[in-house]
Write an enzyme that holds these catalytic residues in place. Sequence first.
Site, PDB file in Angstrom:
ATOM      1  CB  SER A  13      -0.985  -0.008   1.170  1.00  0.00           C
ATOM      2  OG  SER A  13      -0.320   0.313   2.363  1.00  0.00           O
ATOM      3  CE1 TYR A 153      13.883  -3.863   8.884  1.00  0.00           C
ATOM      4  CE2 TYR A 153      16.217  -3.437   8.518  1.00  0.00           C
ATOM      5  CZ  TYR A 153      14.918  -3.456   8.052  1.00  0.00           C
ATOM      6  OH  TYR A 153      14.654  -3.082   6.762  1.00  0.00           O
ATOM      7  CB  ALA A 155      18.213 -11.193  14.071  1.00  0.00           C
ATOM      8  CE  LYS A 157      13.965  -6.498   6.342  1.00  0.00           C
ATOM      9  NZ  LYS A 157      12.846  -6.747   5.396  1.00  0.00           N
TER      10      LYS A 157
HETATM   11  P1  NAI Z   1       6.888   0.997   4.882  1.00  0.00           P
HETATM   12  O1  NAI Z   1       6.725   1.007   6.365  1.00  0.00           O
HETATM   13  O2  NAI Z   1       6.706   2.283   4.131  1.00  0.00           O
HETATM   14  O3  NAI Z   1       5.879  -0.078   4.258  1.00  0.00           O
HETATM   15  C1  NAI Z   1       5.693  -1.358   4.808  1.00  0.00           C
HETATM   16  C2  NAI Z   1       4.286  -1.841   4.482  1.00  0.00           C
HETATM   17  O4  NAI Z   1       4.104  -3.124   5.104  1.00  0.00           O
HETATM   18  C3  NAI Z   1       3.192  -0.917   5.031  1.00  0.00           C
HETATM   19  O5  NAI Z   1       2.237  -0.641   4.035  1.00  0.00           O
HETATM   20  C4  NAI Z   1       2.606  -1.720   6.181  1.00  0.00           C
HETATM   21  O6  NAI Z   1       1.225  -1.459   6.417  1.00  0.00           O
HETATM   22  C5  NAI Z   1       2.840  -3.156   5.715  1.00  0.00           C
HETATM   23  N1  NAI Z   1       2.837  -4.106   6.834  1.00  0.00           N
HETATM   24  C6  NAI Z   1       3.471  -3.975   8.028  1.00  0.00           C
HETATM   25  N2  NAI Z   1       3.205  -5.032   8.812  1.00  0.00           N
HETATM   26  C7  NAI Z   1       2.390  -5.860   8.103  1.00  0.00           C
HETATM   27  C8  NAI Z   1       1.777  -7.103   8.388  1.00  0.00           C
HETATM   28  N3  NAI Z   1       1.913  -7.721   9.563  1.00  0.00           N
HETATM   29  N4  NAI Z   1       1.010  -7.684   7.424  1.00  0.00           N
HETATM   30  C9  NAI Z   1       0.826  -7.053   6.239  1.00  0.00           C
HETATM   31  N5  NAI Z   1       1.380  -5.872   5.914  1.00  0.00           N
HETATM   32  C10 NAI Z   1       2.151  -5.274   6.846  1.00  0.00           C
HETATM   33  O7  NAI Z   1       8.309   0.348   4.602  1.00  0.00           O
HETATM   34  P2  NAI Z   1       9.310   0.497   3.340  1.00  0.00           P
HETATM   35  O8  NAI Z   1      10.357   1.483   3.691  1.00  0.00           O
HETATM   36  O9  NAI Z   1       8.574   0.657   2.081  1.00  0.00           O
HETATM   37  O10 NAI Z   1      10.013  -0.953   3.379  1.00  0.00           O
HETATM   38  C11 NAI Z   1       9.529  -2.058   2.628  1.00  0.00           C
HETATM   39  C12 NAI Z   1      10.487  -3.238   2.821  1.00  0.00           C
HETATM   40  O11 NAI Z   1      11.797  -2.851   2.428  1.00  0.00           O
HETATM   41  C13 NAI Z   1      10.604  -3.701   4.276  1.00  0.00           C
HETATM   42  O12 NAI Z   1      10.713  -5.113   4.305  1.00  0.00           O
HETATM   43  C14 NAI Z   1      11.875  -3.035   4.749  1.00  0.00           C
HETATM   44  O13 NAI Z   1      12.445  -3.756   5.809  1.00  0.00           O
HETATM   45  C15 NAI Z   1      12.707  -3.111   3.489  1.00  0.00           C
HETATM   46  N6  NAI Z   1      13.791  -2.140   3.445  1.00  0.00           N
HETATM   47  C16 NAI Z   1      13.572  -0.789   3.498  1.00  0.00           C
HETATM   48  C17 NAI Z   1      14.621   0.119   3.436  1.00  0.00           C
HETATM   49  C18 NAI Z   1      14.390   1.595   3.465  1.00  0.00           C
HETATM   50  O14 NAI Z   1      15.384   2.343   3.470  1.00  0.00           O
HETATM   51  N7  NAI Z   1      13.162   2.083   3.485  1.00  0.00           N
HETATM   52  C19 NAI Z   1      16.015  -0.353   3.327  1.00  0.00           C
HETATM   53  C20 NAI Z   1      16.150  -1.787   3.295  1.00  0.00           C
HETATM   54  C21 NAI Z   1      15.084  -2.624   3.345  1.00  0.00           C
END
Ligand code: NAI
Length: 245
Positions: A13, A153, A155, A157
């Site tokens: 989303s 986090y 761990a 990943k």
């Molecule tokens: P974000 O917080 O903007 O989006 C994460 C989405 O996952 C949200 O829409 C949230 O509602 C959904 N979500 C959370 N818990 C959930 C659950 N239990 N069931 C279903 N949906 C759930 O995060 P972002 O920044 O877009 O990150 C996306 C992925 O990329 C994550 O796995 C994050 O760890 C990884 N990541 C992000 C980085 C960054 O710099 N933003 C860097 C490296 C990895």
Amino acid sequence: MPKDKVAVVTGASRGIGLSIAKALAAQGARIVAVDIDQEATEKVVAQFKADGTEAIAVKANVTLAEDVEQIITAAMDAFGRVDILVNNAGITRDGLLLRMKDQDWDAVLSVNLKGAFLCSRAASKVMSKQRFGRIVNIASVVGQMGNAGQANYCASKAGLIGLTKSNARELARRNVTVNAVAPGFIATEMTEILPEKTKQELAAQIPLGSLGTAEDVANAVVFLASEKAGYVTGQVLGVNGGMYM
Ligand code: NAI
């Protein structure tokens, strides 16, 4: 990517997940947008449909097996197959290990690692039968390097990378590939609010000299999800501007 591919993207989303869903849709995929935030997911799907992409919204908490089964059931009912799974849903609960609360450890491991396990298990059944599938797990550079204040986090990943390699070995004979993308520092709403000086300090650690974008991550996912990546499995593709090699 052939037009009929069906892609399930968790955490679709907003942020990186939304960029991934858009990039796969731009390649002609039909989208199953999964998120715990129902309202936001329905908005995203309405926009996809307005733009001519077939899509459905599924409200699910990826940590619950019954919710995850319902994702695959909804995808099969709507489209009859599941070709691509992107395990992108993720959370952080940062803090030094000395003071880390049990709940913060459990919550992060539960969403980032168990969620990916549950979705992979459910999708793998369908993909194995189809004799085709692409699973892409969104890890992180800190899962490879470690990071102070993010033991839970990192761990989760690092665990996701182990899950990727094991599942890749198990599914290879079924023509299902399993890979991870490990983003570095990515400019999101989270980093937008940082002071300019902090952003410059972050960028100075990166050989390519700037933070990445959600689209940079999405481009790597599109490749791994495509037919062209058919001989790539069990790999971790860093999208980190060279900060970890
Ligand atoms: P974000 O917080 O903007 O989006 C994460 C989405 O996952 C949200 O829409 C949230 O509602 C959904 N979500 C959370 N818990 C959930 C659950 N239990 N069931 C279903 N949906 C759930 O995060 P972002 O920044 O877009 O990150 C996306 C992925 O990329 C994550 O796995 C994050 O760890 C990884 N990541 C992000 C980085 C960054 O710099 N933003 C860097 C490296 C990895």
